[in-house]
Design an enzyme around this catalytic site. Structure first.
Site, PDB file in Angstrom:
ATOM      1  CE  LYS A   1      -3.746  -2.462   2.109  1.00  5.01           C
ATOM      2  NZ  LYS A   1      -4.155  -3.132   3.333  1.00  5.01           N
TER       3      LYS A   1
ATOM      4  CD  GLN B   1      -3.884  -5.200   6.183  1.00  6.10           C
ATOM      5  OE1 GLN B   1      -3.867  -4.164   5.525  1.00  6.10           O
ATOM      6  NE2 GLN B   1      -4.320  -6.338   5.679  1.00  6.10           N
TER       7      GLN B   1
ATOM      8  CG  ASP C   1     -10.636  -1.394   4.594  1.00  7.71           C
ATOM      9  OD1 ASP C   1     -10.300  -1.873   3.496  1.00  7.71           O
ATOM     10  OD2 ASP C   1      -9.946  -1.470   5.618  1.00  7.71           O
TER      11      ASP C   1
HETATM   12  N1  GUN Z   1      -7.278  -7.886   5.527  1.00  5.75           N
HETATM   13  C1  GUN Z   1      -7.585  -8.642   4.455  1.00  5.75           C
HETATM   14  N2  GUN Z   1      -8.286  -7.926   3.553  1.00  5.75           N
HETATM   15  C2  GUN Z   1      -8.429  -6.686   4.078  1.00  5.75           C
HETATM   16  C3  GUN Z   1      -9.056  -5.494   3.614  1.00  5.75           C
HETATM   17  O1  GUN Z   1      -9.637  -5.429   2.528  1.00  5.75           O
HETATM   18  N3  GUN Z   1      -8.986  -4.421   4.448  1.00  5.75           N
HETATM   19  C4  GUN Z   1      -8.355  -4.478   5.651  1.00  5.75           C
HETATM   20  N4  GUN Z   1      -8.348  -3.380   6.396  1.00  5.75           N
HETATM   21  N5  GUN Z   1      -7.757  -5.566   6.105  1.00  5.75           N
HETATM   22  C5  GUN Z   1      -7.798  -6.664   5.319  1.00  5.75           C
END
Ligand code: GUN
Length: 294
Positions: free
Chosen positions: A54, A98, A121
């Site tokens: 990211k 996350q 998200d």
């Molecule tokens: N862990 C696995 N997929 C995701 C996601 O799309 N967003 C977040 N914040 N954590 C994750």
């Protein structure tokens, strides 16, 4: 029949370029840089890789990124406090916590503490409600990625029979909401569905997100259907490094399907591209600027 292979890498690269162009436009015309804050709690190796990717993606697109690495024994109150501070930080347009979180932290309470306007998200209950109500919202990234890939091979989804295999909050449910908003007839099948193969066989559009390596075979698929494989499973591979496979047996399925997204190179690259997109969209909406065309 040999299916069209949907090139998620190419679609994601295009979207990332478009996001970079939109960010450059905002800098030039409005004098700000959209910013994404990512919070990582603990030492989960896969989460570290995602957060690093990211950071790189933000840099490539000209977005600001802020990373917060917290120890595995962080309390819920400490994490809520950080989420709260980021909510009032003017440099931050998107907040991503996350997942998964360590067991002492309830993810629902953390997600509920994120400012919905910065919830890139799309997991905040207010944003989930807006999604199911058909209102403008921030759409969960992987689900959005699935829809964008579908649109590359199918221009009118209205009336299509869509089956979503998997009912997770991150993918299955939001994909179903998006397909409903496109006027598909939707069925959500899951681990307790009596005969999942029969349900899947009626799908014109099949989205699979169950985390079971190569579960879906060719004989689960209606001839000519579009298959979107969201699975990312690491199989150990005698001696060599792990092999990535999806939830669909791609070689078998490609003989029956009309189009299929591969693993790797399908939905995976779309998730980060859509996260960048959401960050720019959130930045615009917070400032009353019309949505960029992305
Ligand atoms: N862990 C696995 N997929 C995701 C996601 O799309 N967003 C977040 N914040 N954590 C994750």
């Amino acid at each position: 029949m040999t299916a069209t292979i949907i090139d998620g890498q190419a679609v994601a690269s295009r979207l990332r370029l478009d996001v970079a162009e939109a960010a450059a436009g905002l800098r030039a015309r409005h004098r700000f840089t959209p910013g994404l804050a990512a919070i990582l709690v603990g030492d989960d190796p896969a989460s570290h890789i995602y957060v690093r990717n990211k950071r790189r993606a933000c840099a490539d697109a000209g977005l600001a990124s802020f990373e917060h690495h917290l120890p595995a024994d962080t309390s819920e109150a400490e994490l809520l406090n950080l989420v709260d501070r980021l909510g009032t930080d003017e440099r931050v347009d998107g907040i991503l916590v996350q997942l998964p979180l360590p067991p002492q932290i309830d993810p629902r309470r953390i997600i509920a503490g994120i400012d919905p306007a910065k919830d890139v998200d799309g997991f905040h209950p207010a944003n989930i409600g807006r999604l199911w109500s058909g209102e403008r919202t921030l759409i969960p990234c992987t689900a959005q990625g699935c829809l964008i890939l579908l649109r590359t091979v199918c221009h009118s989804l209205a009336g299509a029979e869509a089956v979503v295999l998997g009912r997770s909050s991150i993918v299955g449910k939001p994909v179903a909401a998006l397909l409903l908003a496109e006027s598909c007839t939707i069925t959500i099948a899951h681990s307790r569905t009596a005969d999942a193969a029969t349900v899947c066989r009626r799908a014109d559009i099949l989205v699979v997100a169950v985390g079971r390596p190569m579960l879906v075979k060719g004989d689960w698929i209606k001839p000519g259907a579009i298959v979107i494989d969201v699975g990312i499973n690491r199989l150990s591979h005698n001696g060599a490094g792990p092999r990535l496979v999806g939830d669909v047996d791609t070689v078998d399925a490609a003989m029956i399907a009309g189009a299929i997204s591969p693993v790797p190179g399908g939905v995976g690259p779309m998730t980060i591209a859509c996260l960048l997109r959401n960050t720019v969209v959130a930045a615009c909406r917070r400032r009353g600027i019309s949505d960029p065309e992305l």
